[in-house]
Design a protein around this motif. Structure first.
Motif, short mmCIF file in Angstrom:
data_model
loop_
_atom_site.label_atom_id
_atom_site.label_comp_id
_atom_site.label_asym_id
_atom_site.label_seq_id
_atom_site.Cartn_x
_atom_site.Cartn_y
_atom_site.Cartn_z
N LEU A 119 49.92 52.99 51.35
CA LEU A 119 47.80 52.75 50.26
C LEU A 119 47.78 51.52 51.27
O LEU A 119 48.62 50.29 51.48
N VAL A 120 46.26 51.40 51.38
CA VAL A 120 46.16 50.26 52.72
C VAL A 120 45.14 49.59 51.67
O VAL A 120 44.77 48.00 51.80
N LEU A 121 44.56 50.03 50.26
CA LEU A 121 43.56 49.99 49.29
C LEU A 121 44.15 49.88 48.19
O LEU A 121 45.03 51.28 47.91
N LEU A 122 44.52 48.35 46.98
CA LEU A 122 45.00 48.47 45.79
C LEU A 122 44.55 47.69 45.09
O LEU A 122 43.94 46.59 44.79
N ASN A 123 43.15 48.46 44.23
CA ASN A 123 42.11 47.90 43.44
C ASN A 123 42.84 47.57 41.49
O ASN A 123 43.09 49.17 41.06
N LEU A 124 43.45 46.74 40.64
CA LEU A 124 44.24 46.93 39.80
C LEU A 124 43.23 45.50 38.89
O LEU A 124 44.22 45.16 38.17
N SER A 125 42.39 45.61 39.32
CA SER A 125 41.85 44.13 38.70
C SER A 125 41.59 44.85 36.96
O SER A 125 41.56 46.11 36.87
N GLN A 126 41.25 43.93 36.26
CA GLN A 126 40.89 44.64 34.54
C GLN A 126 41.97 44.86 33.95
O GLN A 126 42.15 44.35 32.60
N ASN A 127 43.04 44.39 34.83
CA ASN A 127 44.85 45.30 33.64
C ASN A 127 45.00 43.88 33.37
O ASN A 127 46.34 43.37 34.10
N ILE A 128 44.06 43.72 32.00
CA ILE A 128 45.05 41.94 31.88
C ILE A 128 46.15 41.94 31.25
O ILE A 128 47.24 40.75 31.27
N HIS A 129 47.27 43.58 30.63
CA HIS A 129 48.19 42.97 31.24
C HIS A 129 49.61 43.19 32.46
O HIS A 129 51.26 43.17 32.14
N VAL A 130 49.35 42.92 33.95
CA VAL A 130 49.86 42.85 34.58
C VAL A 130 50.06 42.05 34.71
O VAL A 130 49.37 40.39 34.67
N THR A 131 51.84 41.28 35.56
CA THR A 131 51.77 39.89 35.17
C THR A 131 52.26 39.77 36.58
O THR A 131 52.80 40.89 37.27
N ASP A 132 53.17 38.72 37.02
CA ASP A 132 53.91 38.42 37.90
C ASP A 132 54.66 39.55 38.85
O ASP A 132 55.18 39.60 39.97
N ALA A 133 55.57 40.18 37.65
CA ALA A 133 56.50 41.33 37.88
C ALA A 133 56.26 41.98 38.88
O ALA A 133 57.19 43.21 39.91
#
Lengths: 98, 575
Positions: free
Chosen positions: B497-511
């Protein structure tokens, strides 16, 4: 060191450098001279004259040959080049395809 | 969330249309006469992957560049050596007007100073001292003025000149170079001063084969001076909105023309009539021109056409039957026209087609029947059409398809079974709200995928299980809000992976950051609107290649980002 494993490189001033053949072969030009078929004097006598390369430069080139072998075997040290030698060295390196 | 789902990619104006790859080749004056250069770079730059020892030549070049202030002149060197030093100084951004002096009279062949900082008229004396050795020069983006072009006169063998984005060059400057009859390539992109009068100078350049006047707004009336340039093969006048039908008349005499780019001009169907006799024309770009289907009367005579861009024109179904004559076409862009399924019948026999763009056209499921036999198709753009799951059935035999864009269509999960065997697919855009976890098992065999866009699809952690095998994936977007840390864990081994877009996923945390820190190839990462914090960010220190980091609407501050000291970071949010 067996004689057949060495070659003699002779500078413009007539100074002779006897070095390992596999070191000298780092230079594509020398490799061609020493291995080309036919009866070139170089192939036969295992010596090459460089009427346009001074002793100082030829010495530096021999050092490079050995440095290059070490480098290829994983010993990645720095190769020091004096700035005042660089241009002359470049012309020789260009000729030697090194 | 609504904002995220209304995104649409690829709406921006694409001047080169489908041909960007092709035209880029010509957009820059090549320094091809020194083939060793690129090899040299790889050995010096990429120290971590040295496969073989640097040559003595390379070491010396490096030394000279380091100590260039100690050399007054390099003209005793053979010209290929001084060329190598020059190129390395430019590449390492060490060259300046003072050091340039060492190259006076060096008989350099290539002066590639495109986008080089600080180039102005004071550099020209040394450059002109290369005399008749000089073959190519690139001064794009420099501060050169008309005065500088007086110097170029002495370089009478020059073949290739690039003055793109040189705002201070005007008609006077063109006059100075009118004697350089060996010129084959001339580029003057984005010049607001050159007028029709100045273009008289071009009429002397009888060997010109490529001319680039993209974004020159005052050249209306000047193309008449090109009439005698019988060797002209490539002409780019894209985005010159002054260009009208009258300007097309002189082009009718350029019988050797192979590439013509006139996008975003005022050329209408009447102007296209002048192309009729251009029997060598292979590429025509008329994006955003006010032409209708009637222009196909003339265009369909040019059976040599391989690339045709008519996107964002005024095409309608009526008259499109003439497309069927263009049997050599490989790339056809019809996006953003008011055309429907009815047109596709006429494309049925274009079996050399490799790329077809129907973005935002009125295409329904049944229309796609006509594409089922186009086995050479590699790229199919169906974004914003009415295509649904039934339509995808007709694509299941396109065994060479590599790029498929189905964003903003009405396809559903069931439909994806139709594309599950297209194992050549590399890029798949499923930015579609109806797509859910249930559809993804259909994709698991597509292990060659390098790009997967699931931007507004309703993907949850469960769905991400299906992505585990996509080891070749270079870009992945999942922004539907359903991903949590467990989902991120499932993609932690996608190390390409060179580009990863996981924006708008409000449950994603520091983990999640602990999983992402192994994705060391990442250049772009977007975790906006997540719960990521400054302390969690520490895990990203391993992402040394990161250039873009977006953490909008999170608790992360600009200081948190700066403290990561990521060496290649260029853009970041918040800033």
């Amino acid at each position: 060191m067996k004689k057949e494993d060495t070659v003699k490189l002779i500078s413009a001033e007539g100074f002779e450098f006897v070095i390992d053949k596999n070191a000298a072969m780092v230079s594509q030009t020398i490799r061609n001279m020493l291995t080309s078929p036919g009866d070139f004097a170089e192939t036969e006598r295992q010596e090459v004259r460089f009427p346009e390369i001074s002793t100082t430069i030829l010495e530096k080139i021999c050092q490079y040959f050995y440095w290059s072998l070490q480098y290829a075997s994983g010993k990645e040290t720095e190769f020091h080049i004096e700035p005042e030698l660089t241009l002359e060295l470049m012309m020789a390196a260009n000729y030697l395809h090194t | 969330m609504g904002g995220a789902c209304s995104r649409k990619q690829g709406q921006h104006i694409n001047e080169d249309g489908a041909y960007s790859r092709l035209s880029r080749r010509y957009s820059r004056n090549g320094s091809s006469k020194w083939p060793g250069t690129s090899f040299y770079r790889t050995t010096i730059d990429d120290k971590s992957r040295i496969a073989f020892c640097p040559s003595l030549m390379e070491l010396c070049t490096y030394i000279v560049c380091e100590k260039i202030d100690e050399y007054e002149s390099l003209c005793m060197l053979p010209k290929d050596i001084s060329q190598q030093i020059f190129d390395e100084l430019v590449y390492s951004r060490r060259l300046n007007a003072t050091y340039l002096e060492a190259f006076r009279g060096c008989a350099l062949e290539d002066i590639d100073l495109g986008e080089y900082p600080g180039v102005d008229d004071s550099w020209m004396e040394v450059i002109s001292s290369q005399g008749s050795s000089l073959l190519t020069s690139d001064f794009s983006g420099s501060n050169l003025t008309d005065y500088a072009l007086i110097h170029i006169k002495d370089c009478d063998n020059i073949q290739d000149l690039n003055f793109n984005f040189c705002a201070q060059i005007s008609d006077t400057g063109l006059d100075h170079i009118s004697g350089l009859s060996n010129l084959t390539t001339l580029s003057l992109k984005r010049n607001n001063s050159i007028t029709a009068d100045g273009m008289i100078a071009l009429s002397n350049l009888v060997n010109l084969s490529k001319l680039d006047l993209e974004r020159c707004p005052l050249i209306h009336g000047g193309l008449v001076h090109l009439k005698g340039l019988s060797k002209l093969e490539v002409l780019n006048i894209n985005c010159c909105n002054c260009i009208t039908d009258d300007d097309m008349e002189p082009l009718s005499e350029l019988k050797n023309l192979k590439e013509l780019q006139v996008s975003s001009s005022k050329v209408t169907d009447d102007g296209v009539l002048f192309f009729k006799g251009l029997h060598k024309l292979a590429l025509l770009n008329m994006e955003r021109c006010p032409v209708t289907s009637a222009c196909l009367d003339a265009l369909s005579d040019i059976v040599s056409l391989l690339f045709l861009n008519l996107s964002r024109c005024k095409l309608t179904d009526n008259g499109c039957h003439k497309f069927s004559r263009l049997k050599a076409l490989r790339v056809l862009n019809l996006g953003f026209n008011d055309i429907s399924d009815a047109v596709l019948v006429h494309l049925k026999g274009l079996n050399k087609l490799e790329s077809l763009n129907l973005d935002s056209c009125r295409i329904w499921d049944n229309g796609l029947i006509n594409l089922a036999g186009l086995h050479r198709l590699k790229c199919l753009e169906l974004s914003d059409t009415k295509v649904g799951s039934n339509g995808l059935r007709h694509l299941s035999g396109l065994v060479n398809l590599q790029i498929l864009n189905l964003s903003f269509t009405v396809i559903t999960d069931e439909g994806l079974s139709n594309i599950s065997k297209l194992s050549t697919l590399k890029s798949l855009n499923l930015d579609v709200r109806q797509i859910t976890d249930a559809g993804l098992p259909n994709l698991t065999s597509l292990t060659g995928l390098t790009h997967l866009d699931l931007f507004c699809a309703k993907i949850t952690d469960e769905g991400t299980n299906c992505l585990r095998n996509f080891r070749n994936l270079r870009s992945l977007e999942m922004c539907g809000g359903g991903i949590t840390d467990a989902g991120v864990k499932n993609i932690k081994d996608l190390r390409s992976l060179v580009l990863l877009n996981l924006s708008q996923n409000i449950h994603v945390t520091d983990a999640s950051l602990i999983y992402i820190n192994g994705l060391t190839e990442l250049v772009s990462l977007n975790l906006s609107s997540s719960q990521v914090t400054g302390s969690g960010l520490q895990h990203l220190k391993s992402l040394k290649k990161l250039k873009s980091l977006s953490l909008e609407s999170t608790k992360v501050t600009v200081n948190d980002i700066k403290q990561l000291h990521l060496p290649n970071l260029v853009t970041f949010r918040p800033e």
